[in-house]
Design a protein around this motif. Sequence first.
Motif, PDB file in Angstrom:
ATOM      1  N   ILE A  67       0.774  -1.000  -0.003  1.00  0.00           N
ATOM      2  CA  ILE A  67       0.096   0.054   0.000  1.00  0.00           C
ATOM      3  C   ILE A  67       0.792   1.408   0.132  1.00  0.00           C
ATOM      4  O   ILE A  67       1.660   1.263   0.801  1.00  0.00           O
ATOM      5  CB  ILE A  67      -1.020  -0.071   1.255  1.00  0.00           C
ATOM      6  N   PRO A  68       0.569   2.246  -0.889  1.00  0.00           N
ATOM      7  CA  PRO A  68       1.377   3.379  -0.774  1.00  0.00           C
ATOM      8  C   PRO A  68       1.463   3.963   0.650  1.00  0.00           C
ATOM      9  O   PRO A  68       0.592   4.054   1.229  1.00  0.00           O
ATOM     10  CB  PRO A  68       0.424   4.423  -1.761  1.00  0.00           C
ATOM     11  N   GLN A  76      -1.420   4.043   3.731  1.00  0.00           N
ATOM     12  CA  GLN A  76      -1.555   2.916   4.876  1.00  0.00           C
ATOM     13  C   GLN A  76      -2.462   3.270   6.104  1.00  0.00           C
ATOM     14  O   GLN A  76      -3.131   2.398   6.710  1.00  0.00           O
ATOM     15  CB  GLN A  76       0.029   2.602   5.113  1.00  0.00           C
ATOM     16  N   ASN A  77      -2.388   4.448   6.448  1.00  0.00           N
ATOM     17  CA  ASN A  77      -3.250   4.598   7.826  1.00  0.00           C
ATOM     18  C   ASN A  77      -4.677   4.821   7.499  1.00  0.00           C
ATOM     19  O   ASN A  77      -5.454   4.430   8.473  1.00  0.00           O
ATOM     20  CB  ASN A  77      -2.783   5.955   8.305  1.00  0.00           C
ATOM     21  N   THR A  87      -0.834  -5.987   9.945  1.00  0.00           N
ATOM     22  CA  THR A  87      -0.265  -5.574   8.776  1.00  0.00           C
ATOM     23  C   THR A  87      -0.955  -5.834   7.430  1.00  0.00           C
ATOM     24  O   THR A  87      -0.301  -5.866   6.322  1.00  0.00           O
ATOM     25  CB  THR A  87       1.144  -6.217   8.760  1.00  0.00           C
ATOM     26  N   HIS A  88      -2.055  -6.597   7.496  1.00  0.00           N
ATOM     27  CA  HIS A  88      -2.667  -6.991   6.340  1.00  0.00           C
ATOM     28  C   HIS A  88      -4.120  -6.468   6.264  1.00  0.00           C
ATOM     29  O   HIS A  88      -4.509  -6.267   7.430  1.00  0.00           O
ATOM     30  CB  HIS A  88      -2.583  -8.422   6.298  1.00  0.00           C
ATOM     31  N   THR A  89      -4.589  -6.252   5.130  1.00  0.00           N
ATOM     32  CA  THR A  89      -5.925  -5.760   4.759  1.00  0.00           C
ATOM     33  C   THR A  89      -6.441  -6.475   3.591  1.00  0.00           C
ATOM     34  O   THR A  89      -5.718  -6.989   2.471  1.00  0.00           O
ATOM     35  CB  THR A  89      -6.065  -4.242   4.684  1.00  0.00           C
ATOM     36  N   ILE A  90      -7.850  -6.689   3.359  1.00  0.00           N
ATOM     37  CA  ILE A  90      -8.491  -6.953   2.069  1.00  0.00           C
ATOM     38  C   ILE A  90      -8.805  -5.798   1.117  1.00  0.00           C
ATOM     39  O   ILE A  90      -9.268  -4.930   1.706  1.00  0.00           O
ATOM     40  CB  ILE A  90      -9.654  -7.820   2.377  1.00  0.00           C
ATOM     41  N   TRP A 124     -13.144  -1.561  -2.170  1.00  0.00           N
ATOM     42  CA  TRP A 124     -13.347  -1.394  -0.644  1.00  0.00           C
ATOM     43  C   TRP A 124     -12.103  -2.027  -0.004  1.00  0.00           C
ATOM     44  O   TRP A 124     -11.373  -3.119  -0.467  1.00  0.00           O
ATOM     45  CB  TRP A 124     -14.545  -2.584  -0.351  1.00  0.00           C
ATOM     46  N   PHE A 125     -11.744  -1.579   1.187  1.00  0.00           N
ATOM     47  CA  PHE A 125     -10.709  -1.872   1.893  1.00  0.00           C
ATOM     48  C   PHE A 125     -11.328  -2.464   3.420  1.00  0.00           C
ATOM     49  O   PHE A 125     -12.102  -1.671   3.893  1.00  0.00           O
ATOM     50  CB  PHE A 125      -9.391  -1.023   2.407  1.00  0.00           C
TER      51      PHE A 125
END
Length: 271
Positions: free
Chosen positions: A137-138, A142-143, A150-153, A258-259
């Motif tokens: 993620i840029p 990230q925030n 440390t992970h997201t969908i 979506w995140f």
Amino acid sequence: VSGEIYTVQPGDTLSIISDKTDVSVEEIMAANNLTDANIIAVGQELVIPGWSGETAVTANPAPENPTQPTQPVAATGANLFPNPSFEEGWYFFQGVSEWQLPNQWLFAVDEGANNLTPGSGGTFLRPEVRVLARSDIPPAEQNLFLFDGTHTIKAFKGDAPTNFSIFTDVALQPGSYRFIANFFPDAVTGYVGSEKVWNGDPLAAEYRVIHNGGGTGWQSAPAGQKNTAVYEFTVTAPETVRLGIGFRNRFSQSNNGWFIDDWSLQAIPTP
């Protein structure tokens, strides 16, 4: 088949219609030649066999606004979801390389006609789903998109509407529970230079809580900011409960994304 006609309303599921009319889901499906209990459309007319036309008041209606807890009691104890912040690996759902799902989570997608009004794009198209690490993620984002760990969908599709859901099955004992889901609608109409222009239409991004065959109706999810859904329910006997979130974007635009991160299921202690 004889019976009154029921017109599907926004937020309806067959389970909700069954509660309203006191006619089983199976009978409704048989009377209307439905093969999938999850596919009905707003405005669709359904024959309800044996129904008088009177709408029943449900004994346990879904909350109109699931972002507001119905009880002030704090949930405590362990997070009961498997892999709740999506840190424990991933797999290709049904072997499809564009559907990278966190381990122990499942996926469903609607690839039928988009009959929503308003709506655009003609047909819902499958999104691409990825489990991203922070390094993917840029830094400036990230925030915004990482809520825990440390992970997201990331689920996304350009220039087409989407309608999909992410869910899991959990074995629960009798008691009261609180399900909390966090997500960020990345619904983008275009760009000014490198800056995103998020769609301000309240219908541009929507979600619903999935609880077995019911849950809640569709809710607006304002784009360009973190959203939190809170849903409480009670289990009266030991059972395996299906819980998750449905996501949809009814408009074709530059990006329907979506995140999704930091989900929890905790027991609410008895007062």
